[in-house]
Design a protein around this motif. Structure first.
Motif, mmCIF file in Angstrom:
data_model
loop_
_atom_site.group_PDB
_atom_site.id
_atom_site.type_symbol
_atom_site.label_atom_id
_atom_site.label_comp_id
_atom_site.label_asym_id
_atom_site.label_seq_id
_atom_site.Cartn_x
_atom_site.Cartn_y
_atom_site.Cartn_z
ATOM 1 N N SER A 1 0.839 -1.204 0.000
ATOM 2 C CA SER A 1 0.000 0.000 0.000
ATOM 3 C C SER A 1 0.868 1.247 0.000
ATOM 4 C CB SER A 1 -0.952 0.006 1.198
ATOM 5 O OG SER A 1 -0.247 -0.157 2.405
ATOM 6 N N ILE A 2 0.405 2.261 -0.722
ATOM 7 C CA ILE A 2 1.159 3.503 -0.911
ATOM 8 C C ILE A 2 0.239 4.688 -0.663
ATOM 9 C CG2 ILE A 2 2.314 4.978 -2.624
ATOM 10 C CD1 ILE A 2 3.311 2.478 -3.995
ATOM 11 N N ALA A 3 0.771 5.682 0.051
ATOM 12 C CA ALA A 3 0.072 6.958 0.219
ATOM 13 C C ALA A 3 0.885 8.037 -0.485
ATOM 14 C CB ALA A 3 -0.102 7.297 1.696
ATOM 15 N N VAL A 4 0.253 8.741 -1.388
ATOM 16 C CA VAL A 4 0.922 9.810 -2.135
ATOM 17 C C VAL A 4 0.492 11.139 -1.534
ATOM 18 C CG1 VAL A 4 1.354 10.809 -4.393
ATOM 19 C CG2 VAL A 4 0.774 8.371 -4.189
ATOM 20 N N LEU A 5 1.483 11.954 -1.127
ATOM 21 C CA LEU A 5 1.194 13.240 -0.505
ATOM 22 C C LEU A 5 1.447 14.377 -1.486
ATOM 23 C CD1 LEU A 5 2.755 12.725 3.047
ATOM 24 C CD2 LEU A 5 0.381 12.431 2.332
ATOM 25 N N ASP A 6 0.407 15.154 -1.735
ATOM 26 C CA ASP A 6 0.508 16.334 -2.597
ATOM 27 C C ASP A 6 0.343 17.584 -1.751
ATOM 28 O OD1 ASP A 6 0.463 16.003 -5.752
ATOM 29 O OD2 ASP A 6 -0.679 14.307 -4.928
ATOM 30 N N ARG A 7 1.146 18.597 -2.071
ATOM 31 C CA ARG A 7 1.025 19.873 -1.346
ATOM 32 C C ARG A 7 0.253 20.867 -2.221
ATOM 33 N NH1 ARG A 7 5.924 22.201 2.344
ATOM 34 N NH2 ARG A 7 4.625 23.452 3.729
ATOM 35 N N THR A 8 -0.870 20.396 -2.720
ATOM 36 C CA THR A 8 -1.712 21.244 -3.556
ATOM 37 C C THR A 8 -3.126 20.681 -3.552
ATOM 38 O OG1 THR A 8 -1.976 22.210 -5.761
ATOM 39 C CG2 THR A 8 -1.230 19.933 -5.665
ATOM 40 N N LYS A 9 -4.078 21.495 -3.919
ATOM 41 C CA LYS A 9 -5.478 21.082 -4.027
ATOM 42 C C LYS A 9 -6.005 21.544 -5.377
ATOM 43 C CE LYS A 9 -9.823 20.110 -3.011
ATOM 44 N NZ LYS A 9 -10.322 18.722 -3.038
ATOM 45 N N GLU A 10 -6.472 20.584 -6.196
ATOM 46 C CA GLU A 10 -7.040 20.917 -7.488
ATOM 47 C C GLU A 10 -8.531 20.574 -7.463
ATOM 48 O OE1 GLU A 10 -4.901 19.445 -10.813
ATOM 49 O OE2 GLU A 10 -3.111 20.598 -10.308
ATOM 50 N N PRO A 11 -9.378 21.526 -7.091
ATOM 51 C CA PRO A 11 -10.817 21.251 -6.957
ATOM 52 C C PRO A 11 -11.416 20.686 -8.250
ATOM 53 C CG PRO A 11 -10.265 23.420 -6.076
ATOM 54 C CD PRO A 11 -9.047 22.923 -6.793
ATOM 55 N N ILE B 1 -3.400 5.321 -2.357
ATOM 56 C CA ILE B 1 -4.320 6.374 -1.914
ATOM 57 C C ILE B 1 -3.572 7.710 -1.957
ATOM 58 C CG2 ILE B 1 -5.668 4.827 -0.454
ATOM 59 C CD1 ILE B 1 -4.237 6.017 1.987
ATOM 60 N N GLY B 2 -4.325 8.790 -2.023
ATOM 61 C CA GLY B 2 -3.709 10.108 -2.088
ATOM 62 C C GLY B 2 -4.216 11.017 -0.983
ATOM 63 N N GLY B 3 -3.393 11.987 -0.625
ATOM 64 C CA GLY B 3 -3.780 12.934 0.414
ATOM 65 C C GLY B 3 -3.087 14.258 0.246
ATOM 66 N N ARG B 4 -3.563 15.248 0.992
ATOM 67 C CA ARG B 4 -3.012 16.604 0.915
ATOM 68 C C ARG B 4 -2.497 17.038 2.277
ATOM 69 N NH1 ARG B 4 -7.552 15.967 -1.667
ATOM 70 N NH2 ARG B 4 -8.858 16.729 0.022
ATOM 71 N N TYR B 5 -1.457 17.850 2.258
ATOM 72 C CA TYR B 5 -0.839 18.333 3.491
ATOM 73 C C TYR B 5 -0.222 19.696 3.213
ATOM 74 C CZ TYR B 5 3.810 17.811 1.517
ATOM 75 O OH TYR B 5 4.926 17.980 0.744
ATOM 76 N N GLY B 6 0.051 20.445 4.262
ATOM 77 C CA GLY B 6 0.950 21.594 4.190
ATOM 78 C C GLY B 6 0.537 22.774 3.347
ATOM 79 N N LEU B 7 -0.741 22.883 2.943
ATOM 80 C CA LEU B 7 -1.112 24.045 2.132
ATOM 81 C C LEU B 7 -0.923 25.341 2.928
ATOM 82 C CD1 LEU B 7 -2.449 21.735 0.478
ATOM 83 C CD2 LEU B 7 -4.247 23.347 -0.115
ATOM 84 N N SER B 8 -0.441 26.377 2.246
ATOM 85 C CA SER B 8 -0.187 27.679 2.864
ATOM 86 C C SER B 8 0.758 27.573 4.056
ATOM 87 C CB SER B 8 -1.508 28.339 3.291
ATOM 88 O OG SER B 8 -1.273 29.662 3.723
ATOM 89 N N SER B 9 1.767 26.668 3.918
ATOM 90 C CA SER B 9 2.792 26.480 4.950
ATOM 91 C C SER B 9 2.241 25.923 6.252
ATOM 92 C CB SER B 9 3.555 27.788 5.223
ATOM 93 O OG SER B 9 4.260 28.196 4.078
ATOM 94 N N LYS B 10 1.105 25.231 6.199
ATOM 95 C CA LYS B 10 0.591 24.552 7.385
ATOM 96 C C LYS B 10 1.639 23.545 7.855
ATOM 97 C CE LYS B 10 -2.413 23.004 10.416
ATOM 98 N NZ LYS B 10 -2.810 23.793 11.579
ATOM 99 N N GLU B 11 1.862 23.479 9.171
ATOM 100 C CA GLU B 11 2.877 22.587 9.726
ATOM 101 C C GLU B 11 2.653 21.129 9.303
ATOM 102 O OE1 GLU B 11 5.812 22.903 12.606
ATOM 103 O OE2 GLU B 11 5.754 23.777 10.612
ATOM 104 N N PHE B 12 3.753 20.432 9.053
ATOM 105 C CA PHE B 12 3.721 19.010 8.723
ATOM 106 C C PHE B 12 4.746 18.325 9.616
ATOM 107 C CE2 PHE B 12 5.004 15.406 5.877
ATOM 108 C CZ PHE B 12 3.801 14.717 5.947
ATOM 109 N N THR B 13 4.277 17.501 10.546
ATOM 110 C CA THR B 13 5.125 16.963 11.609
ATOM 111 C C THR B 13 5.172 15.436 11.565
ATOM 112 O OG1 THR B 13 3.282 16.772 13.176
ATOM 113 C CG2 THR B 13 4.418 18.914 13.056
#
Length: 368
Positions: free
Chosen positions: A101-111, A138-150
């Motif tokens: 299983s793989i999770a792909v993290l994108d730092r963007t949102k394309e509505p 699966i895919g997910g989003r993180y860190g938009l607008s410099s939101k902390e990613f820990t």
């Protein structure tokens, strides 16, 4: 016809580019010893779960992967260095065959899209290499607008991948109480570190940020230690709160996020105490340096009760200096930075006192 043929005629150049980039990376390794791959895997050689990510989040994910594998997990990460042109074959080949299983993290949102760019390219890469049937993506989003990613958020993603039906198109780092796509994470989770961490609360134009940048240069250029500095302030810096996050360590620093457990905290403006929780992230037994306009035998009575309680409960080493008066006496006006920088070096012991003073003088001369 001419336009269509002209567009397709560029294919050969794009096809050759990945190999050319790798060739230059190999040449860089020959000259510097720093080795890079277009798609770089890091983690357990027989990992069952992998996160795909690129950019500044890679350090945080790698740090968490290393910690989880030491704890008995089998996880990894795939770092994307070349995104365009995207090589599906090289990308898929970099993922261990054991991965389920793989999770792909994108730092963007394309509505409105079927998924974010890196997520869709990952699906395409596994489809073109006939591995899509053996791997769940699966895919997910993180860190938009410099939101902390820990690391706590990275751990939550790996925990999600364990589930029989993991959430796709998730978010991590926020509480999505509208569409309910967010993953829960343990905010108290952190990775133990042997680096020295320090936070400095200052006022824009009081010199705090400038002094801390010089501190990073002094330690980074004159000692074998690794250094890191993050500086948080408003777009209109003058007259507003500034927070400096500094880390120093004997090993490379991969913690690409703000400090949440500081060994040393300095508050350069006494009037911050009732307005901000400057001791929120200090460790038990840590050091607190306060710039205060009161004599030593009177200052405790002027400190807000919650701050007094935190100092006692956390068993802090507490230092007070009237840097504002010292700066005025020295003809520096409101520039308290060099005085408090001297206090930091004297208290922390990162450098011998006299050596630190000499280096501070040199960098003052260079800066001003």
């Amino acid at each position: 016809d001419v336009f269509f043929q002209g567009r397709e005629a560029s294919n050969s150049y794009y096809d050759k580019l990945p190999a050319m980039v790798q060739e230059r990376m190999d040449l860089l390794a020959k000259h510097t010893g720093r080795s890079y791959r277009l798609y770089e895997y890091e983690g357990h050689p027989e990992a069952d779960r992998v996160i795909v990510v690129m950019g500044s989040a890679c350090g945080t994910v790698a740090e968490t992967v290393e910690y989880l594998n030491r704890s008995g997990e089998k996880v990894g990460m795939l770092k994307v260095r070349l995104y365009r042109p995207f090589s599906a074959r090289l990308f898929a080949d970099a993922v261990p065959a054991s991965v389920k299983s793989i999770a792909v993290l994108d730092r963007t949102k394309e509505p409105g899209s079927a998924g974010e760019p890196l997520y869709q390219d990952t699906l395409n890469a596994f489809a073109e290499t006939s591995r899509i049937s053996s791997v769940r993506v699966i895919g997910g989003r993180y860190g938009l607008s410099s939101k902390e990613f820990t690391p706590a958020m990275v751990k939550a993603v790996f925990e999600e991948l364990k589930k029989e039906s993991p959430k796709n198109h998730f978010t991590v780092g926020i509480n999505d109480d509208v569409t309910f796509h967010s993953l829960d994470f343990n905010k108290n989770f952190s990775i133990p570190s042997d680096c020295f961490s320090a936070m400095f609360y200052g006022l824009g134009s009081d010199g705090t940020v400038g002094a801390n940048k010089n501190t990073v240069k002094i330690i980074g250029e004159t000692t074998p230690d690794y250094v890191q500095g993050y500086f948080v302030y408003d777009s209109k810096k003058a007259g507003a709160l500034t927070i400096s996050h500094l880390r120093f360590g004997k090993k490379p620093l991969r913690s690409e996020y703000l400090i949440d457990a500081a060994d040393f905290v300095a508050c350069h403006q006494f009037n911050f105490l009732p307005r901000y929780d400057v001791l929120e992230n200090i460790k038990k037994g840590g050091v607190f340096l306060l710039n205060a306009p009161h004599p030593a035998d009177e200052v405790w009575a002027h400190i807000p009760e919650p701050v007094q309680r935190k100092i006692i409960d956390c068993n802090l080493r507490f230092f007070v200096v009237d840097a504002t008066r010292a700066a005025m006496d020295a003809g520096l006006g409101g520039r308290i930075n060099t005085i408090l920088q001297t206090c930091f070096f004297s208290i922390s012991g990162i450098l011998p006192r006299e050596e630190a003073l000499e280096k501070i003088r040199q960098y003052i001369h260079k800066s001003y």
